[in-house]
Design a protein around this motif. Sequence first.
Motif, PDB file in Angstrom:
ATOM      1  N   LEU A 107       0.880  -1.159   0.150  1.00  0.00           N
ATOM      2  CA  LEU A 107      -0.121   0.081  -0.069  1.00  0.00           C
ATOM      3  C   LEU A 107       0.758   1.232   0.127  1.00  0.00           C
ATOM      4  CD1 LEU A 107      -2.836   1.411   0.092  1.00  0.00           C
ATOM      5  CD2 LEU A 107      -2.771   0.805   2.574  1.00  0.00           C
ATOM      6  N   LEU A 108       1.947   1.331   0.892  1.00  0.00           N
ATOM      7  CA  LEU A 108       2.729   2.478   1.037  1.00  0.00           C
ATOM      8  C   LEU A 108       3.298   2.701  -0.301  1.00  0.00           C
ATOM      9  CD1 LEU A 108       4.582   1.745   4.201  1.00  0.00           C
ATOM     10  CD2 LEU A 108       3.273   3.978   3.511  1.00  0.00           C
ATOM     11  N   ARG A 109       3.849   1.738  -1.164  1.00  0.00           N
ATOM     12  CA  ARG A 109       4.315   1.833  -2.278  1.00  0.00           C
ATOM     13  C   ARG A 109       3.502   2.464  -3.412  1.00  0.00           C
ATOM     14  NH1 ARG A 109       8.094  -3.330  -2.048  1.00  0.00           N
ATOM     15  NH2 ARG A 109       9.907  -2.082  -1.098  1.00  0.00           N
ATOM     16  N   ALA A 110       2.243   1.780  -3.280  1.00  0.00           N
ATOM     17  CA  ALA A 110       1.095   2.105  -4.314  1.00  0.00           C
ATOM     18  C   ALA A 110       0.784   3.544  -4.276  1.00  0.00           C
ATOM     19  CB  ALA A 110      -0.032   1.491  -4.074  1.00  0.00           C
ATOM     20  N   ILE A 111       0.971   4.226  -3.102  1.00  0.00           N
ATOM     21  CA  ILE A 111       0.538   5.562  -2.941  1.00  0.00           C
ATOM     22  C   ILE A 111       1.717   6.537  -2.988  1.00  0.00           C
ATOM     23  CG2 ILE A 111      -1.462   4.930  -1.194  1.00  0.00           C
ATOM     24  CD1 ILE A 111       0.228   5.723   0.779  1.00  0.00           C
ATOM     25  N   GLY A 112       2.831   5.884  -3.454  1.00  0.00           N
ATOM     26  CA  GLY A 112       3.944   7.110  -3.980  1.00  0.00           C
ATOM     27  C   GLY A 112       5.250   6.901  -2.862  1.00  0.00           C
ATOM     28  N   ALA A 113       5.214   6.449  -1.846  1.00  0.00           N
ATOM     29  CA  ALA A 113       6.082   6.511  -0.757  1.00  0.00           C
ATOM     30  C   ALA A 113       7.319   5.845  -1.382  1.00  0.00           C
ATOM     31  CB  ALA A 113       5.689   5.929   0.467  1.00  0.00           C
ATOM     32  N   ASP A 114       8.577   6.420  -1.116  1.00  0.00           N
ATOM     33  CA  ASP A 114       9.635   5.660  -1.230  1.00  0.00           C
ATOM     34  C   ASP A 114      10.269   4.663   0.158  1.00  0.00           C
ATOM     35  OD1 ASP A 114      12.498   4.751  -1.458  1.00  0.00           O
ATOM     36  OD2 ASP A 114      13.389   6.713  -1.712  1.00  0.00           O
ATOM     37  N   VAL A 115       9.802   3.338  -0.126  1.00  0.00           N
ATOM     38  CA  VAL A 115       9.535   2.369   1.051  1.00  0.00           C
ATOM     39  C   VAL A 115      11.125   1.678   1.058  1.00  0.00           C
ATOM     40  CG1 VAL A 115       8.496   0.524   1.989  1.00  0.00           C
ATOM     41  CG2 VAL A 115       7.237   2.290   0.561  1.00  0.00           C
ATOM     42  N   ARG A 116      11.539   1.838   2.395  1.00  0.00           N
ATOM     43  CA  ARG A 116      12.671   1.103   2.477  1.00  0.00           C
ATOM     44  C   ARG A 116      12.813  -0.051   3.538  1.00  0.00           C
ATOM     45  NH1 ARG A 116      16.969   5.283   1.086  1.00  0.00           N
ATOM     46  NH2 ARG A 116      15.891   6.489  -0.318  1.00  0.00           N
ATOM     47  N   PRO A 117      12.199  -1.265   3.438  1.00  0.00           N
ATOM     48  CA  PRO A 117      12.026  -2.262   4.255  1.00  0.00           C
ATOM     49  C   PRO A 117      13.550  -2.632   5.074  1.00  0.00           C
ATOM     50  CG  PRO A 117      11.129  -3.072   2.298  1.00  0.00           C
ATOM     51  CD  PRO A 117      11.940  -1.971   1.956  1.00  0.00           C
ATOM     52  N   VAL A 118      13.510  -2.719   6.080  1.00  0.00           N
ATOM     53  CA  VAL A 118      14.882  -3.246   7.054  1.00  0.00           C
ATOM     54  C   VAL A 118      14.586  -4.315   7.798  1.00  0.00           C
ATOM     55  CG1 VAL A 118      15.765  -0.621   6.732  1.00  0.00           C
ATOM     56  CG2 VAL A 118      14.580  -1.274   9.072  1.00  0.00           C
ATOM     57  N   PRO A 119      15.723  -5.195   8.192  1.00  0.00           N
ATOM     58  CA  PRO A 119      15.444  -6.110   9.232  1.00  0.00           C
ATOM     59  C   PRO A 119      15.147  -5.362  10.666  1.00  0.00           C
ATOM     60  CG  PRO A 119      17.563  -6.164   8.026  1.00  0.00           C
ATOM     61  CD  PRO A 119      17.288  -4.946   7.749  1.00  0.00           C
ATOM     62  N   ALA A 120      14.355  -6.254  11.428  1.00  0.00           N
ATOM     63  CA  ALA A 120      14.054  -5.495  12.753  1.00  0.00           C
ATOM     64  C   ALA A 120      14.878  -5.734  13.578  1.00  0.00           C
ATOM     65  CB  ALA A 120      12.914  -6.403  13.071  1.00  0.00           C
ATOM     66  N   ALA A 121      15.237  -4.763  14.189  1.00  0.00           N
ATOM     67  CA  ALA A 121      16.372  -4.600  15.282  1.00  0.00           C
ATOM     68  C   ALA A 121      15.688  -3.726  16.489  1.00  0.00           C
ATOM     69  CB  ALA A 121      17.270  -3.872  14.771  1.00  0.00           C
ATOM     70  N   PRO A 122      16.408  -4.201  17.776  1.00  0.00           N
ATOM     71  CA  PRO A 122      15.722  -3.393  18.934  1.00  0.00           C
ATOM     72  C   PRO A 122      16.048  -2.092  18.878  1.00  0.00           C
ATOM     73  CG  PRO A 122      17.473  -5.005  19.421  1.00  0.00           C
ATOM     74  CD  PRO A 122      16.989  -5.285  18.177  1.00  0.00           C
ATOM     75  N   TYR A 123      15.374  -1.246  19.851  1.00  0.00           N
ATOM     76  CA  TYR A 123      15.422   0.157  19.932  1.00  0.00           C
ATOM     77  C   TYR A 123      17.125   0.546  20.286  1.00  0.00           C
ATOM     78  CZ  TYR A 123      15.002   5.357  20.637  1.00  0.00           C
ATOM     79  OH  TYR A 123      14.868   6.607  20.418  1.00  0.00           O
ATOM     80  N   THR A 124      17.816  -0.234  20.720  1.00  0.00           N
ATOM     81  CA  THR A 124      19.288   0.026  21.514  1.00  0.00           C
ATOM     82  C   THR A 124      20.273  -0.210  20.438  1.00  0.00           C
ATOM     83  OG1 THR A 124      19.027  -2.426  22.200  1.00  0.00           O
ATOM     84  CG2 THR A 124      18.793  -0.684  23.854  1.00  0.00           C
ATOM     85  N   ASP A 125      19.887  -0.912  19.206  1.00  0.00           N
ATOM     86  CA  ASP A 125      20.660  -1.468  17.979  1.00  0.00           C
ATOM     87  C   ASP A 125      20.511   0.005  17.029  1.00  0.00           C
ATOM     88  OD1 ASP A 125      21.549  -2.219  15.464  1.00  0.00           O
ATOM     89  OD2 ASP A 125      21.151  -4.173  16.021  1.00  0.00           O
ATOM     90  N   PRO A 126      21.873   0.498  16.761  1.00  0.00           N
ATOM     91  CA  PRO A 126      21.818   1.373  15.772  1.00  0.00           C
ATOM     92  C   PRO A 126      21.003   1.214  14.583  1.00  0.00           C
ATOM     93  CG  PRO A 126      24.117   0.828  16.349  1.00  0.00           C
ATOM     94  CD  PRO A 126      23.091  -0.052  16.845  1.00  0.00           C
ATOM     95  N   ASN A 127      20.829   0.032  14.231  1.00  0.00           N
ATOM     96  CA  ASN A 127      20.223  -0.415  12.871  1.00  0.00           C
ATOM     97  C   ASN A 127      18.774  -0.730  13.298  1.00  0.00           C
ATOM     98  OD1 ASN A 127      22.323  -0.106  11.153  1.00  0.00           O
ATOM     99  ND2 ASN A 127      23.083  -2.136  11.824  1.00  0.00           N
ATOM    100  N   ASN A 128      18.368  -0.105  14.280  1.00  0.00           N
ATOM    101  CA  ASN A 128      16.806  -0.094  14.587  1.00  0.00           C
ATOM    102  C   ASN A 128      16.300   0.842  13.388  1.00  0.00           C
ATOM    103  OD1 ASN A 128      14.651   1.961  15.787  1.00  0.00           O
ATOM    104  ND2 ASN A 128      14.389  -0.039  16.711  1.00  0.00           N
ATOM    105  N   TYR A 129      14.892   0.566  12.990  1.00  0.00           N
ATOM    106  CA  TYR A 129      14.234   1.455  11.597  1.00  0.00           C
ATOM    107  C   TYR A 129      14.159   2.959  12.272  1.00  0.00           C
ATOM    108  CZ  TYR A 129       9.766   0.900  14.162  1.00  0.00           C
ATOM    109  OH  TYR A 129       8.785   0.998  15.130  1.00  0.00           O
TER     110      TYR A 129
END
Length: 337
Positions: A107-129
């Motif tokens: 849905l996000l893609r269809a409405i024109g957002a530039d979507v970047r899925p990333v692996p789930a990571a906890p908030y304490t991880d710098p790679n958290n979304y």
Amino acid sequence: MSKQIKDGFPGTVGNTPLIRLKTLSEVTGCNILGKAEFLNPGGSVKDRAAMGIIEDAETRGLLKPGGTIVEGTAGNTGIGLSLVGNAKGYRTIIVIPDTQSQEKINLLRAIGADVRPVPAAPYTDPNNYNHIARRLAEETENAFWANQFDNTANRDYHARTTGPEIYEQTGGEVSAFVAAVGTGGTLAGATRALKERNPKVLGVCADPYGAAMWSWFKHGHLDIDDGDSVSEGIGQGRVTENIKSAPIDQAYRIHDSVMIKMLYHLLLKEGLFLGASSAINVCGAVKLALERGPGQVITTILCDDGQRYLSRLYNPEWLQEENLDPAHENLDFIHEI
Ligand code: PMP
């Protein structure tokens, strides 16, 4: 122009109906009322957060014409931000954990957002979304990080709109407001507005298992590991700026095994096709009704609609894999909430 005509997407957000849940009201002797946030133009309660955050950023000069909105989101905020962005001439980049439903990503893609899925990571991880979204905004020209969790323009919009609407719609008779916490904007903002009008109104948190808000409100700490939930958009493990100092009186933990029965009850007996967080909210409202007895006016949020979860909550194979059984004979299961 006539007041009956709404001005584009931004003018259509909010002023949603407050729906009396007939079967649950009858069985509890209370009025159990659900605010139909799934009827917002972007299909969820998060249209309000999107409006609040964008308007505030415009006012403060943080979002300029032709700018880009960047956000980390489980989906619904991204949908709201993208659609408000389209209506106001902003681009949107959405960073989303890849554990979220494919429907929301599509849905996000269809409405024109530039979507970047990333692996789930906890908030304490710098790679958290969320951290990835903040860095992306810093690196992108003329970009603004919406920061829904800690940007209190989110909560303030609910305090200006959701809470006052509920007070008006119940003719001031509201006795409690129940909501689950994602960012906490809805619960904190609406509760604040209601208590300003009548300090006796209770603010109640309905938390899924695996989150820490029940423990926070009941015991003042976040040190809890009590399981998991299939619900999306809720389940907070830290005290966000939006939830900090929220005047909450009561908190309940709602297990997925009763959430799923409530979800199907709402669909099959009330005609309301909703997502899991709505069922958790309604379970919280019913638990409060049973605990405090008849005569109360208990309000809650119907957050988003079931279409977003066709491959999960409304897919028998997926339910079986998750060991979730929606079957129930009658409303006896409400005593297990
Ligand atoms: N339900 C759904 C489906 C959501 O997407 C969200 C927001 N993430 C919530 C409930 C919770 O709202 P809030 O962020 O205001 O706590």
